[in-house]
Design a protein around this motif. Structure first.
Motif, mmCIF file in Angstrom:
data_model
loop_
_atom_site.group_PDB
_atom_site.id
_atom_site.type_symbol
_atom_site.label_atom_id
_atom_site.label_comp_id
_atom_site.label_asym_id
_atom_site.label_seq_id
_atom_site.Cartn_x
_atom_site.Cartn_y
_atom_site.Cartn_z
ATOM 1 N N SER A 9 0.817 -1.218 0.000
ATOM 2 C CA SER A 9 0.000 0.000 0.000
ATOM 3 C C SER A 9 0.850 1.268 0.000
ATOM 4 C CB SER A 9 -0.958 -0.010 1.184
ATOM 5 O OG SER A 9 -0.220 -0.032 2.391
ATOM 6 N N GLN A 10 2.138 1.163 0.285
ATOM 7 C CA GLN A 10 3.037 2.319 0.296
ATOM 8 C C GLN A 10 3.645 2.601 -1.082
ATOM 9 O OE1 GLN A 10 5.755 0.769 3.240
ATOM 10 N NE2 GLN A 10 5.000 2.223 4.763
ATOM 11 N N LEU A 11 3.448 1.716 -2.032
ATOM 12 C CA LEU A 11 4.087 1.855 -3.337
ATOM 13 C C LEU A 11 3.297 2.773 -4.264
ATOM 14 C CD1 LEU A 11 4.962 -1.898 -3.962
ATOM 15 C CD2 LEU A 11 6.502 -0.090 -3.160
ATOM 16 N N ASP A 12 4.021 3.571 -5.034
ATOM 17 C CA ASP A 12 3.402 4.381 -6.080
ATOM 18 C C ASP A 12 3.438 3.549 -7.357
ATOM 19 O OD1 ASP A 12 2.538 6.168 -7.967
ATOM 20 O OD2 ASP A 12 4.223 7.554 -7.716
ATOM 21 N N LEU A 13 2.303 3.021 -7.743
ATOM 22 C CA LEU A 13 2.217 2.120 -8.885
ATOM 23 C C LEU A 13 1.822 2.833 -10.182
ATOM 24 C CD1 LEU A 13 0.373 -0.822 -7.122
ATOM 25 C CD2 LEU A 13 2.835 -0.518 -7.449
ATOM 26 N N SER A 14 1.765 4.159 -10.161
ATOM 27 C CA SER A 14 1.264 4.898 -11.319
ATOM 28 C C SER A 14 2.133 4.732 -12.560
ATOM 29 C CB SER A 14 1.114 6.384 -10.974
ATOM 30 O OG SER A 14 2.374 6.928 -10.595
ATOM 31 N N SER A 15 3.422 4.478 -12.404
ATOM 32 C CA SER A 15 4.287 4.349 -13.578
ATOM 33 C C SER A 15 4.692 2.899 -13.867
ATOM 34 C CB SER A 15 5.548 5.191 -13.389
ATOM 35 O OG SER A 15 6.304 4.687 -12.304
ATOM 36 N N LEU A 36 9.745 -2.644 -9.783
ATOM 37 C CA LEU A 36 9.727 -1.289 -9.254
ATOM 38 C C LEU A 36 10.823 -1.170 -8.217
ATOM 39 C CD1 LEU A 36 8.213 1.487 -9.111
ATOM 40 C CD2 LEU A 36 6.895 0.489 -7.227
ATOM 41 N N ASP A 37 11.775 -0.312 -8.465
ATOM 42 C CA ASP A 37 12.867 -0.052 -7.514
ATOM 43 C C ASP A 37 13.579 -1.330 -7.080
ATOM 44 O OD1 ASP A 37 12.241 2.669 -7.629
ATOM 45 O OD2 ASP A 37 10.858 2.534 -5.934
#
Length: 83
Positions: A9-15, A36-37
């Protein structure tokens, strides 16, 4: 060496660019994967709003090696097509 993984829930998944197996048949019955990262994300294509599972590359590497060795073949349904 242990890697502290963030809560999904802390991840920015927009990209995030998700990838789905060509063997899925396009029916939405598949998992989707992304990176991601330096982490590997596994999500449910039928429920894209659910947070993905988060794994390190080492964890996914161990899983893929197990798949290649046939360690998880018992999980396949009998109606799965053979290659």
């Amino acid at each position: 060496m242990s890697t502290i993984k963030p809560s999904p829930s802390q991840l920015d998944l927009s990209s995030v660019e998700w990838h789905i197996s060509s063997h899925s048949g396009g029916g939405g019955n598949c998992v989707r994967l992304a990176t991601l990262d330096g982490l590997v994300l596994i999500g449910d294509s039928k429920n894209p709003d659910r947070p993905p599972h988060v794994f390190t590359q080492s964890e996914i590497g161990a899983f893929i090696l197990g798949v290649r060795d046939g360690e998880f073949d018992h999980l396949l349904a009998s109606e799965m097509p053979a290659d």
